[in-house]
Scaffold this active site. Structure first.
Site, PDB file in Angstrom:
ATOM      1  CE1 TYR A   1      -4.521  -1.272  -4.520  1.00 15.11           C
ATOM      2  CE2 TYR A   1      -5.401  -3.500  -4.413  1.00 15.11           C
ATOM      3  CZ  TYR A   1      -4.940  -2.364  -3.780  1.00 15.11           C
ATOM      4  OH  TYR A   1      -4.883  -2.319  -2.413  1.00 15.11           O
TER       5      TYR A   1
ATOM      6  CB  VAL B   1       0.058  -5.660   4.479  1.00 18.53           C
ATOM      7  CG1 VAL B   1      -1.161  -4.944   5.029  1.00 18.53           C
ATOM      8  CG2 VAL B   1      -0.101  -5.963   2.994  1.00 18.53           C
TER       9      VAL B   1
ATOM     10  CE1 TYR C   1      -4.471   1.618   4.446  1.00 23.42           C
ATOM     11  CE2 TYR C   1      -2.994   0.407   5.913  1.00 23.42           C
ATOM     12  CZ  TYR C   1      -3.370   0.785   4.629  1.00 23.42           C
ATOM     13  OH  TYR C   1      -2.661   0.346   3.560  1.00 23.42           O
TER      14      TYR C   1
ATOM     15  CB  SER D   1      -0.958   0.007   1.192  1.00 31.79           C
ATOM     16  OG  SER D   1      -2.001  -0.912   0.999  1.00 31.79           O
TER      17      SER D   1
ATOM     18  CE  LYS E   1      -3.813   0.825  -0.863  1.00 32.30           C
ATOM     19  NZ  LYS E   1      -4.533   0.418   0.360  1.00 32.30           N
TER      20      LYS E   1
END
Length: 327
Positions: A194, A264, A246, A69, A72
């Site tokens: 993605y 992660v 998050y 992530s 992103k």
């Protein structure tokens, strides 16, 4: 002025911090993507790169792992550069969700993903930046990341296959967004984009250089290559600050106070605007999917160096000129 306690250098502080947290064994490596379960929980590295191109590192900083992530913010930057703010905002918002990163949920008022740092928003962004062919979109992303890292990067084919085989939750998110017109009908194409972005191989130094590139107004401070359009970096940093960790984002903003993004795979990247980039790698994660050691390290560095955005010792970007010119 930038605070340097006890007359220690950046390298000294990284080494002290590494020794302080290297024995921490809390958390667990990610297993929901089978290939990620192969990570060594003992791996640990910290890097910092200043906007004048100095690189500091400790631990196994050259150990490669998938960016996950942490891709992103960069994909979001690419969407803003290609489509502009208004069109991008039609597909993804900028509000913290308060939910887990992989929640199957959209904003009930707009039916958009809450922000580009959770999976739903990142999938929407992938739909925007994919190209006519599967290869072309991924190639463009990789090439941009190579400029940001300052070296050649590759996709981990095994992780990509593993993500594709087990990514049904992301498929559910994608089809939910298709239902509301957030993404187009080429769902598999979007998901390939993605999953490929998340499967990019990087090391800790790469993360720090990428973060420093954002801190340095879009120019890689090591290679001096222009990478990102400066006018959109503030958008990216703002969303990283409020959404990058998050459902830990509020605690992070309170304790650390820096734009940041976790993954992660164990990577964590933080940006001290106009000053430096920080990268941490440690694959043991907490229950919210963030690196346990990564959070501890960034808290420590923020306290030792006065990095918090609202810390009284952090009044600008003068520390490079005033402290490092003598190094």
């Amino acid at each position: 002025m930038f605070h340097m306690p006890d007359n220690l250098s950046i390298q000294d502080i990284l080494e002290v911090t590494y020794e302080k947290y290297c024995s921490i064994d809390e958390g667990a490596v990610a297993t929901y993507i089978p290939e990620l379960a192969k990570a060594n929980g003992a791996d640990f590295a910290i890097c910092a790169v200043t906007v004048d191109g100095q690189v500091f590192s400790v631990g196994n900083w050259d150990k490669e792992f998938t960016i996950q992530s942490v891709c992103k913010p960069f994909a979001y930057q690419m969407a803003l550069e290609e489509l502009g703010r208004d069109r991008t905002l039609q597909h993804v918002g900028v509000e913290p969700s308060g939910e887990a990163f992989n929640s199957i949920e959209l904003d009930s008022r707009t039916m958009r993903p809450f922000n580009p740092m959770v999976n739903a928003g990142a999938i929407a962004v992938s739909s925007l930046i994919k190209k006519d062919s599967l290869v072309a979109g991924v190639r463009e992303f990789v090439e941009k990341m190579q400029l940001a890292a300052g070296r050649k990067l590759t996709i981990d084919g095994d992780v990509l296959a593993s993500e594709s085989a087990t990514g049904n939750r992301n498929r559910a998110i994608a089809y939910l967004m298709l239902n509301f017109g957030i993404i187009d009908e080429h769902v598999n194409h979007t998901l390939h984009q993605y999953f490929s972005q998340c499967s990019l191989l990087v090391n800790c130094r790469d993360l720090a250089v990428m973060a420093a590139t954002l801190a340095n107004m879009g120019t890689n401070p090591v290679t001096h290559e222009p990478v990102f359009d400066f006018q959109y970096i503030k958008d990216v940093l703002a969303v990283m600050f409020t959404c990058g960790l998050y459902d830990h984002a509020g605690e992070w903003a309170y304790r650390v106070g820096l734009p940041a993004k976790s993954g992660v795979g164990g990577g964590l990247m933080a940006v001290v605007n106009r000053q430096l980039g920080i990268g941490v790698y440690s694959p043991r994660l907490d229950a919210k999917g963030n690196s346990v050691r990564g959070i501890l390290v960034c808290k420590e560095l923020a306290e030792r160096l006065g990095l918090h955005a609202f810390e009284f010792t952090n009044v600008g970007s003068t520390f490079v000129q005033s402290l490092f010119t003598a190094c």
